[in-house]
Structures are given as structure tokens and as C-alpha cells.
Design a protein around this motif. Structure first.
Motif, PDB file in Angstrom:
ATOM      1  N   ALA A  41      34.105  35.936  46.390  1.00 33.06           N
ATOM      2  CA  ALA A  41      33.813  37.382  46.380  1.00 33.06           C
ATOM      3  C   ALA A  41      34.755  37.983  44.989  1.00 33.06           C
ATOM      4  CB  ALA A  41      34.305  38.070  47.572  1.00 33.06           C
ATOM      5  N   SER A  42      33.891  38.770  44.224  1.00 29.63           N
ATOM      6  CA  SER A  42      34.632  39.086  43.083  1.00 29.63           C
ATOM      7  C   SER A  42      35.454  40.569  43.254  1.00 29.63           C
ATOM      8  CB  SER A  42      33.661  39.848  41.894  1.00 29.63           C
ATOM      9  OG  SER A  42      32.803  38.715  41.518  1.00 29.63           O
ATOM     10  N   VAL A  43      36.709  40.485  42.647  1.00 31.18           N
ATOM     11  CA  VAL A  43      37.467  41.619  42.859  1.00 31.18           C
ATOM     12  C   VAL A  43      38.029  42.101  41.448  1.00 31.18           C
ATOM     13  CG1 VAL A  43      39.975  42.587  43.566  1.00 31.18           C
ATOM     14  CG2 VAL A  43      38.536  40.747  45.047  1.00 31.18           C
ATOM     15  N   LYS A  44      37.929  43.234  40.971  1.00 29.22           N
ATOM     16  CA  LYS A  44      38.401  43.892  39.859  1.00 29.22           C
ATOM     17  C   LYS A  44      39.412  45.077  40.090  1.00 29.22           C
ATOM     18  CE  LYS A  44      36.020  45.941  35.758  1.00 29.22           C
ATOM     19  NZ  LYS A  44      34.969  46.739  35.220  1.00 29.22           N
ATOM     20  N   ILE A  45      40.657  44.902  39.416  1.00 26.64           N
ATOM     21  CA  ILE A  45      41.628  45.723  39.604  1.00 26.64           C
ATOM     22  C   ILE A  45      42.194  46.379  38.120  1.00 26.64           C
ATOM     23  CG2 ILE A  45      44.103  45.463  40.391  1.00 26.64           C
ATOM     24  CD1 ILE A  45      43.274  42.885  41.697  1.00 26.64           C
ATOM     25  N   ALA A  46      42.318  47.659  38.202  1.00 29.06           N
ATOM     26  CA  ALA A  46      42.733  48.423  37.075  1.00 29.06           C
ATOM     27  C   ALA A  46      44.070  49.168  37.291  1.00 29.06           C
ATOM     28  CB  ALA A  46      41.731  49.361  36.671  1.00 29.06           C
ATOM     29  N   VAL A  47      44.851  49.221  36.532  1.00 30.60           N
ATOM     30  CA  VAL A  47      46.114  50.021  36.641  1.00 30.60           C
ATOM     31  C   VAL A  47      46.241  50.937  35.429  1.00 30.60           C
ATOM     32  CG1 VAL A  47      47.491  48.402  37.905  1.00 30.60           C
ATOM     33  CG2 VAL A  47      47.569  48.292  35.441  1.00 30.60           C
ATOM     34  N   GLU A  48      46.243  52.171  35.922  1.00 33.02           N
ATOM     35  CA  GLU A  48      46.416  53.304  34.961  1.00 33.02           C
ATOM     36  C   GLU A  48      47.752  53.960  34.787  1.00 33.02           C
ATOM     37  OE1 GLU A  48      44.769  57.918  34.147  1.00 33.02           O
ATOM     38  OE2 GLU A  48      43.629  56.703  35.567  1.00 33.02           O
ATOM     39  N   ARG A  49      48.242  53.830  33.321  1.00 31.66           N
ATOM     40  CA  ARG A  49      49.447  54.648  33.031  1.00 31.66           C
ATOM     41  C   ARG A  49      49.448  55.939  32.200  1.00 31.66           C
ATOM     42  NH1 ARG A  49      48.218  49.641  30.543  1.00 31.66           N
ATOM     43  NH2 ARG A  49      48.507  49.901  28.196  1.00 31.66           N
ATOM     44  N   ALA A  50      50.510  56.145  31.330  1.00 36.54           N
ATOM     45  CA  ALA A  50      50.621  57.229  30.652  1.00 36.54           C
ATOM     46  C   ALA A  50      49.436  57.485  29.327  1.00 36.54           C
ATOM     47  CB  ALA A  50      51.821  57.312  30.061  1.00 36.54           C
ATOM     48  N   ASN A  51      48.902  58.530  29.613  1.00 43.64           N
ATOM     49  CA  ASN A  51      47.966  59.076  28.145  1.00 43.64           C
ATOM     50  C   ASN A  51      46.536  58.374  28.543  1.00 43.64           C
ATOM     51  OD1 ASN A  51      49.896  60.274  26.786  1.00 43.64           O
ATOM     52  ND2 ASN A  51      50.742  58.476  26.154  1.00 43.64           N
ATOM     53  N   GLY A  87      52.268  51.640  35.562  1.00 40.29           N
ATOM     54  CA  GLY A  87      51.050  52.361  36.123  1.00 40.29           C
ATOM     55  C   GLY A  87      51.413  53.169  37.254  1.00 40.29           C
ATOM     56  N   TRP A  88      50.608  54.511  37.586  1.00 44.89           N
ATOM     57  CA  TRP A  88      50.814  55.371  38.488  1.00 44.89           C
ATOM     58  C   TRP A  88      49.538  55.055  39.570  1.00 44.89           C
ATOM     59  CZ3 TRP A  88      47.125  59.446  38.970  1.00 44.89           C
ATOM     60  CH2 TRP A  88      46.630  59.660  37.953  1.00 44.89           C
ATOM     61  N   LYS A  89      48.634  54.594  38.950  1.00 37.41           N
ATOM     62  CA  LYS A  89      47.458  54.566  39.771  1.00 37.41           C
ATOM     63  C   LYS A  89      46.714  53.066  39.801  1.00 37.41           C
ATOM     64  CE  LYS A  89      44.258  57.942  39.384  1.00 37.41           C
ATOM     65  NZ  LYS A  89      42.903  58.357  38.572  1.00 37.41           N
ATOM     66  N   VAL A  90      46.542  52.607  41.130  1.00 34.06           N
ATOM     67  CA  VAL A  90      45.802  51.318  41.104  1.00 34.06           C
ATOM     68  C   VAL A  90      44.328  51.529  41.633  1.00 34.06           C
ATOM     69  CG1 VAL A  90      45.758  49.053  41.973  1.00 34.06           C
ATOM     70  CG2 VAL A  90      47.724  50.042  41.503  1.00 34.06           C
ATOM     71  N   ILE A  91      43.173  51.090  41.102  1.00 33.11           N
ATOM     72  CA  ILE A  91      41.943  50.854  41.175  1.00 33.11           C
ATOM     73  C   ILE A  91      41.395  49.644  41.421  1.00 33.11           C
ATOM     74  CG2 ILE A  91      39.734  51.922  40.587  1.00 33.11           C
ATOM     75  CD1 ILE A  91      41.263  53.586  38.458  1.00 33.11           C
ATOM     76  N   ILE A  92      40.786  49.511  42.684  1.00 30.08           N
ATOM     77  CA  ILE A  92      40.544  48.320  43.178  1.00 30.08           C
ATOM     78  C   ILE A  92      39.142  48.425  43.634  1.00 30.08           C
ATOM     79  CG2 ILE A  92      40.978  46.170  44.973  1.00 30.08           C
ATOM     80  CD1 ILE A  92      43.712  47.261  45.112  1.00 30.08           C
ATOM     81  N   GLY A  93      38.220  47.149  43.249  1.00 30.91           N
ATOM     82  CA  GLY A  93      36.937  47.206  43.554  1.00 30.91           C
ATOM     83  C   GLY A  93      36.684  45.802  44.145  1.00 30.91           C
ATOM     84  N   GLY A  94      36.031  45.832  45.232  1.00 28.91           N
ATOM     85  CA  GLY A  94      35.750  44.539  45.962  1.00 28.91           C
ATOM     86  C   GLY A  94      35.843  44.840  47.337  1.00 28.91           C
ATOM     87  N   PRO A  95      36.069  43.538  48.298  1.00 26.72           N
ATOM     88  CA  PRO A  95      35.902  43.827  49.627  1.00 26.72           C
ATOM     89  C   PRO A  95      36.675  45.001  50.168  1.00 26.72           C
ATOM     90  CG  PRO A  95      36.138  41.495  49.117  1.00 26.72           C
ATOM     91  CD  PRO A  95      36.315  42.082  48.012  1.00 26.72           C
ATOM     92  N   GLN A  96      36.379  45.616  51.244  1.00 27.18           N
ATOM     93  CA  GLN A  96      36.893  46.863  51.661  1.00 27.18           C
ATOM     94  C   GLN A  96      38.314  46.697  52.107  1.00 27.18           C
ATOM     95  OE1 GLN A  96      35.925  50.056  51.280  1.00 27.18           O
ATOM     96  NE2 GLN A  96      37.973  50.786  51.750  1.00 27.18           N
ATOM     97  N   TYR A  97      38.688  45.344  52.952  1.00 32.50           N
ATOM     98  CA  TYR A  97      39.687  45.304  53.700  1.00 32.50           C
ATOM     99  C   TYR A  97      40.806  44.844  52.465  1.00 32.50           C
ATOM    100  CZ  TYR A  97      39.461  40.085  52.859  1.00 32.50           C
ATOM    101  OH  TYR A  97      39.443  38.632  52.334  1.00 32.50           O
ATOM    102  N   ILE A  98      40.509  44.325  51.434  1.00 33.32           N
ATOM    103  CA  ILE A  98      41.611  44.339  50.338  1.00 33.32           C
ATOM    104  C   ILE A  98      42.087  45.226  49.729  1.00 33.32           C
ATOM    105  CG2 ILE A  98      41.827  43.357  47.787  1.00 33.32           C
ATOM    106  CD1 ILE A  98      41.553  40.944  49.840  1.00 33.32           C
ATOM    107  N   GLY A  99      41.087  46.372  49.380  1.00 35.20           N
ATOM    108  CA  GLY A  99      41.750  47.449  49.104  1.00 35.20           C
ATOM    109  C   GLY A  99      42.669  48.432  50.176  1.00 35.20           C
ATOM    110  N   ASP A 100      42.140  48.279  51.385  1.00 33.34           N
ATOM    111  CA  ASP A 100      42.920  48.996  52.456  1.00 33.34           C
ATOM    112  C   ASP A 100      44.365  48.283  52.546  1.00 33.34           C
ATOM    113  OD1 ASP A 100      40.836  50.814  52.861  1.00 33.34           O
ATOM    114  OD2 ASP A 100      39.671  49.334  54.522  1.00 33.34           O
ATOM    115  N   TYR A 101      44.344  47.231  52.423  1.00 37.53           N
ATOM    116  CA  TYR A 101      45.849  46.514  52.505  1.00 37.53           C
ATOM    117  C   TYR A 101      46.473  46.763  51.465  1.00 37.53           C
ATOM    118  CZ  TYR A 101      48.999  42.686  52.798  1.00 37.53           C
ATOM    119  OH  TYR A 101      50.354  42.084  52.900  1.00 37.53           O
TER     120      TYR A 101
END
Length: 444
Positions: A41-51, A87-101
Motif C-alpha cells: 500500500a502506498s503512503v505519501k507524507i509531506a511536512v510543511e514549514r515556514a513560508n 514543520g508545523w503540519k504533517v499531511i499523510i495520504g494512505g490507509p486511514q489507520y496510518i493517518g489516525d495513528y
């Protein structure tokens, strides 16, 4: 032991730390097992920081079963990229239980409460984890800063250390004045003391030039847009005064000279930049092993990235019984492997008893003196740190494009530094031959 059981067996095992489970090998074994299963299963993770800058990674996990292993892998992955990039924000795409954890882990009372609060303080935004579909996860949006290679004009360089402050006045690349002044920033509760000292240093340097075209400042800590977000120089300053007087202290101090361009960078980035200039090359990762582990990086363009590079908090040992960092409450992080704490941690297993009344720096010195006298146990300590380093450089290489690794700091002083480099190089050659061909490790 670790949560993984994929037969990741290191070829180099120190008798001082037989439980070491290198993240580089553990992750490799995990991903090989996922591929072998034929169901990923694919998972894509992004972290957003300043600007609005974003760092994004793609990975895979087991599509069926192995839930605990999947959660462990992603939790360590998220923590790693968070402390490398910030980063102040983590954005996760993939199985729901992964993001929830992950979302639960980074809330008050959660497994990574410390990390979330630290990032909130740095970026002055409430930390958040967003769970979404993979197609909604943003791609990387990076920008770098080409500082430190401009020598023309009249420039001031200010280095704010914990025990002394150094300032230089430079005209067209040639130093015309420099001074080193003892000060005591870590014991002062009033930031007016720091401000007065900084302004005095700047004005003294400025008095030796016809004008000031730019100012560069380096110090330990975290700096965002030239603002002080976290720094040990202001250890005794209250949070109220920190917010009121410290965050903009460098900007305000330089404004005393006029409307002059300012660049502030932490010591790690400055070390990497200096190494890049000296080597006349790019892609330099600087690692300082002292009171803690400090990192800095110069990219393929020779620029500073604006990443956090707080490698002391990056997990690189998956042994869940590994020593816990008192500050973050997490185990297996770099601070206990690449600092004077590592030497102290390994001393009992090496048969070295250290006086509990000594400071950490004094304990390190005792071990180094024993090593100089030919003590076999002391030598094994530095060999073990070299093993740690070899495997961890391979782990860092998943996130940094590295051609040179510059190793420095008081732990590397004396003969121990050469042993660390030699052993780390051997690990790379045996375990990661392709990286060994690419990465050159050296002392200053």
C-alpha cells in the motif's frame, strides 16, 4: 529487540552495544519484505514549514497484515523527516489507520507530544496532522539560500558562542579587525544583557570599516527568518521575556547600524558551508559531536536549505530498549550516540568507571586520556561510535544527497576521531558499497 523481525543482521556488532538495531538496515529489510509479499500500500507524507515550503516523501507498507510493523515504520519515518526538515503540519495520504495513528501520536498526551510542542514553538503555529487521499498530498516545494559565498564589500561576521563571542570586520574578503570577548549568556535572566553585548560587538566591528554592507550571525539554536526560536544562549530567560525581547533580538541589534541586510544561520549550517567552501564542492553534511549532536547541510547548489537539521532527535536505533533521551522522552535518537553522552553511556560496558561527581565534559576527557594511554576499553568506545556513525550515515543518505560528511566536535578530539572515521568508513564499504563510493567522511 525492535518491533521488526525481518532478519536485519548487521555485519558489525560492538560488544559494548550488542542490541544496536540500525535504522538503515531495519528499514531496508522492512521494504524488501513488503516487496516480497506482492501486496503493498502506498503512503505519501509531506511536512510543511515556514513560508509554505514543503518536503514530501513516498513509501510503501504492507497492504495486508503486519499492522504493528506498518505503524512502527511510519511513526519512525514521520519523526525523522520532521526533525530533518522541520514543520508545523504533517499531511499523510494512505490507509486511514496510518493517518489516525500519527494524528493521535502528535496530540497532547500522545506519544510525540514533545515533538509537536517543539515544532509549534519554532514555527509559531498550532501543530497539526492532516489525513487525506494520496492525490491530495502536496509535492515538494523547496527553496534554498545562497549565503556565505559573497566576499565583496564591507561585511561583519558575528559568532555567538556559549562562553565567548567573536566578531570580524571584512573588506573585500580580507579581515581588517577581529576580537574574541568572554561573556556569560547562559546564566543571564535579563535579555538586555545579551542585546547590549551583541550591539557592542557589531558597533566595534563597524568602527573599523567605512560602511557596513551586510551582517552574518552564527549561533547554536533554531532560527527562522533571522528570528530566534530556540537557543541555549537564552537558557535562563523566561518565556515571557523570550517572546517579548529575544525573538527579534538579532534583527533589532543590526538595525542599530541602519537598514542593513542580515543573515542568521545555526552553527551546523555554518560548519557545513565552511566545509563546502574549503572543499570547493557541494552536498556537504556537517556533524558536530559535543554536548549534543548538531547537524548542518549544504545542497547540490552550494546553498543552505533552511531545513531544521536537528539530528539529535532523529531516531537511528530501532532497539526499543535503547537509552531514552531525557528531554524528548524517546529512545534510539542521535543525541545518545553522537555526543559526550554516548561515551559516558558506553563506559561501563568498556570496563571504565567514571566519577559521578564529574561533569559530562570532564568524563569525556577522562576517557580520552585513557585512550591516549592505550586503554583497550576506551578504544572500543570510539570504535562503537564509529559503527553507529557508519550505519547512520547510510540512514541519513535516504534524506540528504551526500558527497562529503564533515565530522567534528570534542568527541572527535585526539586519536578517537580517527578511529570513529575509520570504523564508519569500513561499515559503509561492507554494508553499503554504493554509498561508500560516493560519500567521503573526514575530520576538519
Amino acid at each position: 529487540m525492535s518491533y521488526f523481525n525481518f532478519n536485519a543482521k548487521p555485519k558489525f556488532v560492538s560488544e559494548l552495544d550488542k542490541g544496536f538495531r540500525p535504522a538503515a538496515l531495519e528499514n531496508k529489510a522492512f521494504l524488501e519484505a513488503v516487496e516480497k509479499s506482492g501486496k503493498s500500500a502506498s503512503v505519501k507524507i509531506a511536512v510543511e514549514r515556514a513560508n509554505g515550503q514543503v518536503s514530501t516523501y513516498n513509501t510503501v507498507i504492507f497492504a495486508e497484515g503486519k499492522t504493528e510493523e506498518n505503524l512502527f515504520y511510519i511513526e519512525r519515518f514521520v519523526k525523522t523527516i520532521l526533525w530533518i526538515h522541520g514543520g508545523w503540519k504533517v499531511i499523510i495520504g494512505g490507509p486511514q489507520y496510518i493517518g489516525d495513528y500519527i494524528k493521535k501520536a502528535y496530540t497532547n498526551g500522545g506519544l510525540r507530544e514533545f515533538d509537536a510542542n517543539f515544532m509549534s514553538r519554532i514555527y509559531e503555529k498550532e501543530f497539526s496532522v492532516i489525513c487525506t487521499n494520496i492525490e491530495n498530498v502536496p509535492d515538494s516545494n523547496e527553496s534554498t539560500n545562497p549565503i556565505g559565498r559573497h566576499l565583496n564589500g564591507c561585511r561583519i561576521g558575528l559568532d555567538l558562542g556559549g562562553s565567548d563571542r567573536k566578531v570580524s570586520a571584512v573588506i573585500d574578503g580580507k579581515p581588517v579587525y577581529s576580537e574574541e570577548v568572554v561573556w556569560h549568556p547562559k546564566t543571564q535572566t535579563d535579555p538586555d544583557y545579551h542585546y547590549k553585548e551583541i550591539v557592542e560587538a557589531l558597533k566595534t566591528a563597524a568602527s573599523h570599516m567605512p560602511r557596513v554592507d551586510a551582517v552574518g550571525v552564527s549561533a547554536a539554536g533554531v532560527y527562522v527568518d533571522n528570528r530566534v526560536m530556540v537557543a541555549s544562549l537564552f537558557l535562563k530567560v523566561s518565556d515571557e521575556l523570550f517572546n517579548k525581547k529575544v525573538k527579534d533580538i538579532l534583527i533589532n541589534a543590526v538595525n542599530e547600524l541602519g537598514n542593513i541586510p542580515l543573515e542568521v544561520a545555526n552553527d551546523g549550517d555554518v560548519t557545513a558551508l565552511a566545509g563546502s567552501i574549503d572543499l570547493e564542492d557541494t552536498n556537504v553534511l556537517g556533524l558536530a559531536m559535543g554536548t549534543s549532536e548538531a547537524g548542518g547541510y549544504v545542497d547540490g547548489k552550494g546553498n543552505i536549505t533552511g531545513w531544521l537539521n536537528e539530528l539529535a532527535f532523529v531516531p537511528m536505533d530501532y532497539n526499543i530498549s535503547a537509552m531514552v533521551d531525557e528531554w524528548s522522552g524517546d529512545y534510539g535518537c542521535g543525541v545518545k550516540y553522537f555526543s559526550q553522552d554516548a561515551v559516558i553511556k558506553l563506559a561501563p560496558a568498556a570496563g571504565i568507571k567514571l566519577d559521578s561527581n564529574l561533569t559530562p565534559a570532564e568524563k569525556l576527557k577522562v576517557v580520552q586520556e585513557l585512550h591516549e594511554k592505550g586503554d583497550a576499553g576506551a578504544a572500543k568506545i570510539f570504535e562503537t561510535i564509529g559503527i553507529y556513525l557508519g550505519y547512520t550515515i547510510a540512514y541519513y543518505a535516504n534524506f540528504y544527497d551526500i558527497k562529503h560528511t564533515l565530522i567534528l566536535g570534542r568527541v572527535t578530539s585526539g586519536k578517537g576521531g580517527n578511529i570513529i572515521i575509520d570504523k564508519a568508513t569500513s561499515v559503509l564499504k561492507e554494508e553499503f558499497p554504493e554509498l561508500a563510493k560516493k560519500i567521503n567522511m573526514q575530520l576538519p
